[in-house]
Structures are given as C-alpha cells and as structure tokens.
Write an enzyme that holds these catalytic residues in place. Structure first.
Site, mmCIF file in Angstrom:
data_model
loop_
_atom_site.group_PDB
_atom_site.id
_atom_site.type_symbol
_atom_site.label_atom_id
_atom_site.label_comp_id
_atom_site.label_asym_id
_atom_site.label_seq_id
_atom_site.Cartn_x
_atom_site.Cartn_y
_atom_site.Cartn_z
ATOM 1 N N TYR A 1 7.609 2.491 -7.895
ATOM 2 C CA TYR A 1 7.062 1.105 -7.894
ATOM 3 C C TYR A 1 6.546 0.813 -9.030
ATOM 4 C CZ TYR A 1 6.859 0.967 -2.628
ATOM 5 O OH TYR A 1 7.152 1.100 -1.594
ATOM 6 N N GLU B 1 0.760 -1.147 -0.114
ATOM 7 C CA GLU B 1 0.155 0.096 0.000
ATOM 8 C C GLU B 1 1.078 1.200 0.037
ATOM 9 O OE1 GLU B 1 -1.105 -2.091 3.009
ATOM 10 O OE2 GLU B 1 -2.824 -2.886 1.856
#
Ligand SMILES: CC(C)(COP(=O)(O)OP(=O)(O)OC[C@H]1O[C@@H](n2cnc3c(N)ncnc32)[C@H](O)[C@@H]1OP(=O)(O)O)[C@@H](O)C(=O)NCCC(=O)NCCS
Length: 158
Positions: free
Chosen positions: A122, A110
């Site tokens: 990411y 998350e």
C-alpha cells in the site's frame, strides 16, 4: 508469464466464486466465508469488486465499498503462486480508475499491523498511515493501521 502482461481486470461473474474462496483461504488465517464473499463480489450502489484473470483463471480480487467520497478497500488478495508480478497493483489501480470516474476522491483501508508485505504494497501506491484501531481484529486482538491515499495521486503513478 511476463509480470502482469496477460492479466485482465474485470467485474466478477458468478462462476468466479470457487477461485475467490480458494485464494481467500490461501491468503488469510481467518478467511471470510463463501456466503460473505459471494455478497461482497457484487457491484451495486455500495459495493465495487474486481477480479484479475490470467491464463489459468482468476488469480486475484479486490472488494471495496463506496463510503461518501471514499473508496474503502475491504479485501485484496492474489493467489500465492502469482504474487510479486504486479497483479495486486493492477487491481488497486483499476479500482481507483473506476472510483475516480464515479466521483470519489480518497482511498482508505485497514490493515493488520503485522501484515508487513501488505503495508509495503500500500505504501508503494502512495497510501500513508493516519491512525490506529487498537485491538481491532477479534481473532487475535491485533491492531489495525488505518491507511489513506489520494485517488488522483494513485492514478498518476506508473
Ligand atoms: C498484498 C498482496 C495483495 C500484494 O499482491 P501482489 O500482486 O503480490 O503485489 P504486486 O506484485 O502488485 O506488488 C507491488 C509492489 O508492492 C510491494 N510488495 C508487494 N508484496 C510485497 C512483499 N511481500 N514484501 C515487500 N513489498 C511487497 C513491492 O513494492 C511490489 O513491487 P515490486 O514487486 O516491484 O518490488 C499480496 O501479497 C496478498 O495477496 N497478500 C495476502 C492477502 C493480504 O494480506 N491482503 C492485504 C490485506 S486486505
């Protein structure tokens, strides 16, 4: 230092805690406590943590949990003075190598919706947004984006 050439990624030792506490404090508005970080630096049935060590000591870390066939990343941070040299990427890739060797298949995490640099980081490793947890962060009610990726795909990246 030339990019991440002089960096070793290794299992944490007890003496790494002060550096991790300092980097955590420099990286997050709501840093985890020393006692919580100490626990999460462990490597056991559930946890997998790694630190990055450079010429001047520990300069980054990753903490994760093994959840079914997933590596769930709790926290990754690099000393602000050492960012954009590929150290975060080295940490995530080494965690992926070890998770794959342990039989895991996916990586999940998350990230705060407003943490654009982490989201770009990411995405660069092949992770994609698959959902949102609304108001997930209790300090400011910010949403969490859920991101996942394939460990196999991550391992194939340069
Ligand atoms: C996210 C973080 C760990 C990245 O570490 P890093 O060592 O600087 O990342 P890398 O050098 O490996 O970056 C790899 C790629 O990610 C992307 N990236 C990294 N930081 C970025 C930024 N600030 N803005 C845009 N893209 C970024 C780039 O594509 C980069 O490749 P490039 O430098 O060749 O362009 C670091 O910024 C950090 O510690 N942030 C604070 C803590 C945090 O928010 N952690 C994530 C939430 S748990």
């Amino acid at each position: 230092m030339n990019r991440a050439a002089d960096i070793e990624i290794r299992i944490p030792r007890a003496g790494d805690l002060p550096a991790v506490v300092r980097i955590e404090g420099a990286s997050f508005a709501d840093p985890w406590s020393e006692s919580f970080l100490r626990e999460e630096l462990a490597n056991d049935v559930l946890r997998m943590a790694l630190v990055a060590e450079g010429p001047r000591g520990v300069c980054g870390y990753i903490m994760s949990w093994r959840v079914a066939d997933q590596l769930h990343v709790l926290n990754v941070a690099v000393d602000p003075a050492w960012r954009r040299r590929g150290i975060g990427r080295l940490l995530l890739k080494e965690a992926a190598v070890r998770a794959w060797a342990a039989g895991l298949e996916e990586i999940t995490l998350e990230v705060r919706r407003g943490n654009v640099s982490a989201i770009r980081f990411y995405e660069g490793l092949g992770l994609r947004e698959v959902g949102v947890r609304e108001g997930y962060y209790i300090d400011n009610g910010e949403d969490a984006l859920i991101m996942t990726g394939s460990l196999a795909a991550l391992l194939e990246m340069d």
